[in-house]
Motif scaffolding. Structure first.
Motif, PDB file in Angstrom:
ATOM      1  N   ALA A   1      36.463  18.597  31.073  1.00  0.00           N
ATOM      2  CA  ALA A   1      36.418  17.209  31.560  1.00  0.00           C
ATOM      3  C   ALA A   1      35.032  16.839  32.067  1.00  0.00           C
ATOM      4  O   ALA A   1      34.868  16.280  33.140  1.00  0.00           O
ATOM      5  CB  ALA A   1      37.445  17.022  32.669  1.00  0.00           C
ATOM      6  N   GLU A   2      33.998  17.150  31.281  1.00  0.00           N
ATOM      7  CA  GLU A   2      32.638  16.808  31.690  1.00  0.00           C
ATOM      8  C   GLU A   2      32.388  15.318  31.464  1.00  0.00           C
ATOM      9  O   GLU A   2      32.558  14.825  30.352  1.00  0.00           O
ATOM     10  CB  GLU A   2      31.625  17.634  30.905  1.00  0.00           C
ATOM     11  CG  GLU A   2      31.728  19.133  31.180  1.00  0.00           C
ATOM     12  CD  GLU A   2      30.659  19.902  30.435  1.00  0.00           C
ATOM     13  OE1 GLU A   2      29.781  19.235  29.837  1.00  0.00           O
ATOM     14  OE2 GLU A   2      30.695  21.136  30.457  1.00  0.00           O
ATOM     15  N   PRO A   3      31.979  14.589  32.490  1.00  0.00           N
ATOM     16  CA  PRO A   3      31.770  13.143  32.325  1.00  0.00           C
ATOM     17  C   PRO A   3      30.511  12.849  31.510  1.00  0.00           C
ATOM     18  O   PRO A   3      29.519  13.583  31.581  1.00  0.00           O
ATOM     19  CB  PRO A   3      31.625  12.640  33.759  1.00  0.00           C
ATOM     20  CG  PRO A   3      31.107  13.820  34.519  1.00  0.00           C
ATOM     21  CD  PRO A   3      31.723  15.041  33.873  1.00  0.00           C
ATOM     22  N   ILE A   4      30.560  11.768  30.742  1.00  0.00           N
ATOM     23  CA  ILE A   4      29.378  11.355  29.981  1.00  0.00           C
ATOM     24  C   ILE A   4      28.331  10.770  30.915  1.00  0.00           C
ATOM     25  O   ILE A   4      27.141  11.054  30.796  1.00  0.00           O
ATOM     26  CB  ILE A   4      29.782  10.339  28.898  1.00  0.00           C
ATOM     27  CG1 ILE A   4      30.660  11.019  27.858  1.00  0.00           C
ATOM     28  CG2 ILE A   4      28.556   9.736  28.234  1.00  0.00           C
ATOM     29  CD1 ILE A   4      31.147  10.080  26.776  1.00  0.00           C
ATOM     30  N   LEU A   5      28.787   9.939  31.864  1.00  0.00           N
ATOM     31  CA  LEU A   5      27.893   9.389  32.874  1.00  0.00           C
ATOM     32  C   LEU A   5      28.140  10.087  34.206  1.00  0.00           C
ATOM     33  O   LEU A   5      29.289  10.367  34.560  1.00  0.00           O
ATOM     34  CB  LEU A   5      28.120   7.883  33.039  1.00  0.00           C
ATOM     35  CG  LEU A   5      27.779   6.994  31.833  1.00  0.00           C
ATOM     36  CD1 LEU A   5      27.976   5.539  32.203  1.00  0.00           C
ATOM     37  CD2 LEU A   5      26.353   7.242  31.373  1.00  0.00           C
ATOM     38  N   LEU A   6      27.087  10.363  34.921  1.00  0.00           N
ATOM     39  CA  LEU A   6      27.231  11.003  36.214  1.00  0.00           C
ATOM     40  C   LEU A   6      27.824  10.022  37.215  1.00  0.00           C
ATOM     41  O   LEU A   6      27.433   8.848  37.257  1.00  0.00           O
ATOM     42  CB  LEU A   6      25.866  11.485  36.713  1.00  0.00           C
ATOM     43  CG  LEU A   6      25.169  12.532  35.824  1.00  0.00           C
ATOM     44  CD1 LEU A   6      23.810  12.891  36.399  1.00  0.00           C
ATOM     45  CD2 LEU A   6      26.042  13.773  35.671  1.00  0.00           C
ATOM     46  N   PRO A   7      28.797  10.463  38.025  1.00  0.00           N
ATOM     47  CA  PRO A   7      29.411   9.541  39.005  1.00  0.00           C
ATOM     48  C   PRO A   7      28.377   9.008  39.979  1.00  0.00           C
ATOM     49  O   PRO A   7      27.475   9.725  40.428  1.00  0.00           O
ATOM     50  CB  PRO A   7      30.445  10.435  39.707  1.00  0.00           C
ATOM     51  CG  PRO A   7      30.708  11.555  38.758  1.00  0.00           C
ATOM     52  CD  PRO A   7      29.412  11.799  38.040  1.00  0.00           C
ATOM     53  N   VAL A   8      28.494   7.725  40.284  1.00  0.00           N
ATOM     54  CA  VAL A   8      27.600   7.103  41.261  1.00  0.00           C
ATOM     55  C   VAL A   8      28.444   6.349  42.274  1.00  0.00           C
ATOM     56  O   VAL A   8      29.555   5.928  41.998  1.00  0.00           O
ATOM     57  CB  VAL A   8      26.609   6.124  40.584  1.00  0.00           C
ATOM     58  CG1 VAL A   8      25.653   6.866  39.684  1.00  0.00           C
ATOM     59  CG2 VAL A   8      27.360   5.060  39.788  1.00  0.00           C
ATOM     60  N   THR A   9      27.913   6.216  43.474  1.00  0.00           N
ATOM     61  CA  THR A   9      28.587   5.451  44.518  1.00  0.00           C
ATOM     62  C   THR A   9      27.711   4.264  44.868  1.00  0.00           C
ATOM     63  O   THR A   9      26.714   4.399  45.582  1.00  0.00           O
ATOM     64  CB  THR A   9      28.833   6.323  45.769  1.00  0.00           C
ATOM     65  OG1 THR A   9      29.588   7.470  45.392  1.00  0.00           O
ATOM     66  CG2 THR A   9      29.610   5.535  46.810  1.00  0.00           C
ATOM     67  N   LEU A  10      28.068   3.131  44.330  1.00  0.00           N
ATOM     68  CA  LEU A  10      27.276   1.922  44.520  1.00  0.00           C
ATOM     69  C   LEU A  10      28.198   0.789  44.934  1.00  0.00           C
ATOM     70  O   LEU A  10      29.289   0.636  44.399  1.00  0.00           O
ATOM     71  CB  LEU A  10      26.548   1.544  43.219  1.00  0.00           C
ATOM     72  CG  LEU A  10      25.506   2.561  42.713  1.00  0.00           C
ATOM     73  CD1 LEU A  10      25.098   2.235  41.293  1.00  0.00           C
ATOM     74  CD2 LEU A  10      24.289   2.557  43.631  1.00  0.00           C
ATOM     75  N   SER A  11      27.762   0.010  45.903  1.00  0.00           N
ATOM     76  CA  SER A  11      28.592  -1.104  46.370  1.00  0.00           C
ATOM     77  C   SER A  11      27.689  -2.243  46.812  1.00  0.00           C
ATOM     78  O   SER A  11      26.476  -2.073  46.990  1.00  0.00           O
ATOM     79  CB  SER A  11      29.493  -0.665  47.530  1.00  0.00           C
ATOM     80  OG  SER A  11      28.704  -0.201  48.614  1.00  0.00           O
ATOM     81  N   LEU A  12      28.295  -3.411  46.969  1.00  0.00           N
ATOM     82  CA  LEU A  12      27.561  -4.594  47.396  1.00  0.00           C
ATOM     83  C   LEU A  12      27.183  -4.455  48.867  1.00  0.00           C
ATOM     84  O   LEU A  12      28.035  -4.214  49.724  1.00  0.00           O
ATOM     85  CB  LEU A  12      28.433  -5.839  47.180  1.00  0.00           C
ATOM     86  CG  LEU A  12      27.769  -7.196  47.384  1.00  0.00           C
ATOM     87  CD1 LEU A  12      26.671  -7.422  46.346  1.00  0.00           C
ATOM     88  CD2 LEU A  12      28.825  -8.300  47.297  1.00  0.00           C
ATOM     89  N   ALA A  13      25.890  -4.590  49.163  1.00  0.00           N
ATOM     90  CA  ALA A  13      25.430  -4.419  50.544  1.00  0.00           C
ATOM     91  C   ALA A  13      25.798  -5.611  51.409  1.00  0.00           C
ATOM     92  O   ALA A  13      26.099  -5.460  52.604  1.00  0.00           O
ATOM     93  CB  ALA A  13      23.919  -4.190  50.568  1.00  0.00           C
ATOM     94  N   SER A  14      25.760  -6.803  50.858  1.00  0.00           N
ATOM     95  CA  SER A  14      26.031  -8.005  51.630  1.00  0.00           C
ATOM     96  C   SER A  14      26.499  -9.111  50.693  1.00  0.00           C
ATOM     97  O   SER A  14      26.041  -9.203  49.540  1.00  0.00           O
ATOM     98  CB  SER A  14      24.766  -8.457  52.376  1.00  0.00           C
ATOM     99  OG  SER A  14      24.954  -9.744  52.960  1.00  0.00           O
ATOM    100  N   TYR A  15      27.402  -9.944  51.206  1.00  0.00           N
ATOM    101  CA  TYR A  15      27.858 -11.080  50.401  1.00  0.00           C
ATOM    102  C   TYR A  15      26.739 -12.102  50.187  1.00  0.00           C
ATOM    103  O   TYR A  15      26.861 -12.986  49.335  1.00  0.00           O
ATOM    104  CB  TYR A  15      29.062 -11.742  51.072  1.00  0.00           C
ATOM    105  CG  TYR A  15      30.333 -10.935  50.911  1.00  0.00           C
ATOM    106  CD1 TYR A  15      31.032 -10.957  49.708  1.00  0.00           C
ATOM    107  CD2 TYR A  15      30.821 -10.151  51.959  1.00  0.00           C
ATOM    108  CE1 TYR A  15      32.198 -10.218  49.555  1.00  0.00           C
ATOM    109  CE2 TYR A  15      31.978  -9.407  51.807  1.00  0.00           C
ATOM    110  CZ  TYR A  15      32.661  -9.444  50.603  1.00  0.00           C
ATOM    111  OH  TYR A  15      33.810  -8.703  50.447  1.00  0.00           O
TER     112      TYR A  15
END
Length: 566
Positions: free
Chosen positions: A217-231
């Protein structure tokens, strides 16, 4: 062996629209499609490993001569393969699958599947700017279609199985079962149905489990943790969506430019695609191949925006040339890379406090959604490839903006529709016409009727002996549908043959005439035929069951009654 085949066919021979048997057939489809995809991926990874070692898509580390020559060599091999393959087996890819769904009753020939397998290995292994998704869809859909034909499924179930094969192949290739399901229903089947969800999910889950078990189960893309900093960054997201939409419009127009390029020879077109890819790779080697390694770098470490702009320009030209000039590969991976570059540029230039990598991630979804008109599948693809659920809200904003600009602002069709139009095929995209074009008369055909040849020496009394409700009367090379009670009354009124024959001829009015077909036809074709002239219905051959009858009254009942058309 023959008895095992017979038992397998008999197991599925009684399938109807009952859910459980269809789910079991979906599982069988997922298993078969995943095994084919595993063979394809093992061979492709082995080929890429010869050039790039353990980092399979690291074309950037190759000597410059290899970067120039590898795509050209791939084009030469493709030219040889085309010359050795019959013309009937050369149509491949996602566009071909959609064409066979609407114009070929979901029957995908085995020869085209084999050609797609070899051609995709050459194109992807030699670094052409294409993806593995188009070949994966064709391979999965083709295996599913062959399985359905083997167990004698009707066209509507062949169509559903093609969706199962599509979801299974994408799931096996990328370990993205949800994206596979949504892509199959949004792009391939172009509809969502309660009956279709369960078999397609079963196929996707089965394929993902089998590929994970055998390949890991090797992912093609490396997992990233990205989110919206501010509305407060939402205006910047809207600008990003507009920019991605404009990039998608430019991509569409470049593809059409290469489609219309006055090069009649396929050899010349393929060679030009290889030369363009190799030449552009000298300036930006990141454009070679699917580009997932570059996508990981942009999402993780990032690249300066001038470098991203160079890669974006070169990838736009190389990918548009590959697709427009006929290189047998997919479009999803290149659109993801185009999106990540365009998003990365926006992240560097648009004011805001969010991580620039977030904009790159959002650009992937927006570009794929705008190019293929598949926003839900694009969102699911990014979600499953990146494992970043926090990015879904901003992703929806950017995807919405890009789709509005591309689809509504500039009236750009899906890239697949563009490719089909270049081949002279126009798909029905209106929901009602699409539904009618994808269901067939053979699914409605009845076989409880008698036949009487009025030109022959047969006795009408013998035909009516069993008390048939409907009789197909043949006279003067035409066929007419007459109620058995009317013929019985005629038989009683006219004991002598000659007056009876004259009365019968008066009974055979144009509105009782049947259209005789040499093959199956869609409900849309049938309705258009009945609009043009009076008629009582259709006679058509239905597989091993023989001659089938579909009446005008049946069509009206099916189209107007609740639950008549599944």
């Amino acid at each position: 062996m023959s008895s095992a085949k017979h038992r397998f066919r008999r197991l599925f021979s009684g399938l109807s629209d009952n859910l459980l048997p269809l789910v079991l057939l979906g599982v069988a489809t997922g298993l078969a499609a995943s095994l084919v995809m595993i063979c394809f991926l093992v061979l492709l990874n082995g080929l890429l490993g010869v050039w790039n070692g353990a980092s399979l898509e690291d074309f950037e580390s190759l000597p410059r001569g290899w970067q120039l020559g590898l795509p050209v060599a791939g084009s030469l091999l493709l030219i040889l393969l085309y010359r050795l393959t019959p013309a009937s087996a050369q149509a491949v890819g996602l566009a071909y699958v959609l064409e066979r769904l609407q114009f070929g009753q979901g029957r995908l020939p085995a020869a085209n599947i084999g050609f797609q397998f070899l051609a995709a290995l050459i194109a992807l292994g030699s670094g052409h700017s294409v993806g593995r998704e188009g070949p994966a869809v064709h391979l999965g859909a083709g295996i599913a279609s062959q399985l359905g034909q083997y167990v004698h499924r009707p066209p509507s179930q062949l169509r559903l199985l093609v969706g199962c094969g599509t979801a299974a192949a994408i799931s096996a290739a990328f370990n993205t079962p949800l994206a596979g399901v949504l892509f199959a229903m949004e792009v391939v089947l172009m509809e969502y149905s309660l009956l279709g969800f369960a078999p397609i999910i079963a196929a996707a889950v089965t394929a993902s489990a089998v590929s994970g078990l055998l390949l890991g189960a090797e992912p093609i893309l490396l997992p990233v943790t990205l989110s919206l900093a501010s509305y407060r960054d939402i205006p910047g997201l809207l600008l990003t969506g507009v920019g991605i939409g404009l990039t998608a419009v430019l991509f569409h127009r470049l593809v059409r430019l290469f489609l219309r390029l006055p090069l009649p020879s396929r050899d010349g077109r393929l060679l030009l695609a290889g030369l363009l890819a190799g030449t552009l790779a000298l300036a930006a080697p990141q454009i070679l191949g699917s580009g997932y390694d570059t996508i990981n770098v942009i999402l993780g470490e990032g690249l300066p925006w001038p470098v991203l702009l160079l890669i974006l320009a070169a990838k736009l030209l190389a990918t548009a040339a590959a697709i427009g000039l006929g290189v047998p590969g997919g479009q999803i991976a290149p659109t993801l890379m185009l999106g990540v570059c365009a998003g990365g540029i926006a992240g560097a230039l648009v004011p805001g406090t969010s991580d620039p990598g977030l904009y790159a991630l959002l650009g992937m979804a927006a570009m794929m959604g705008a190019v293929l008109h598949a926003p839900l599948a694009a969102l699911a693809t990014v979600l499953e490839l990146s494992l970043s659920a926090e990015a879904m809200l901003p992703a929806m904003i950017v995807v919405l903006g890009a789709n509005l600009v591309c689809q509504h602002g500039f009236r750009q069709p899906s890239l697949v529709i563009t490719l089909l139009r270049a081949r002279g095929r126009v798909l029905q995209t209106h929901p009602l016409r699409t539904g009618l074009a994808q269901r067939y008369l053979s699914e409605l055909a009845g076989f409880r009727f008698a036949e009487f040849d009025a030109d022959g020496s047969g006795a009408l009394a013998e035909v009516l002996h069993g008390g048939p409700e409907q009789v197909v009367v043949r006279l003067g090379g035409e066929s007419y549908l007459v109620g058995g009670d009317r013929l019985a009354a005629l038989l009683q009124e006219h004991a002598e043959a000659e007056p009876r024959e004259r009365a019968l001829r008066r009974l055979l009015l144009p509105r009782r005439r049947l259209v005789e077909l040499t093959g199956d036809a869609s409900l849309l074709t049938a309705i258009k035929s009945l609009q043009q002239e009076e008629g009582a219905g259709f006679l058509l051959p239905v597989g091993r069951q023989g001659l089938g009858l579909v009446t005008r009254a049946q069509l009206v009942e099916v189209l107007t009654g609740e639950g008549g058309l599944h």
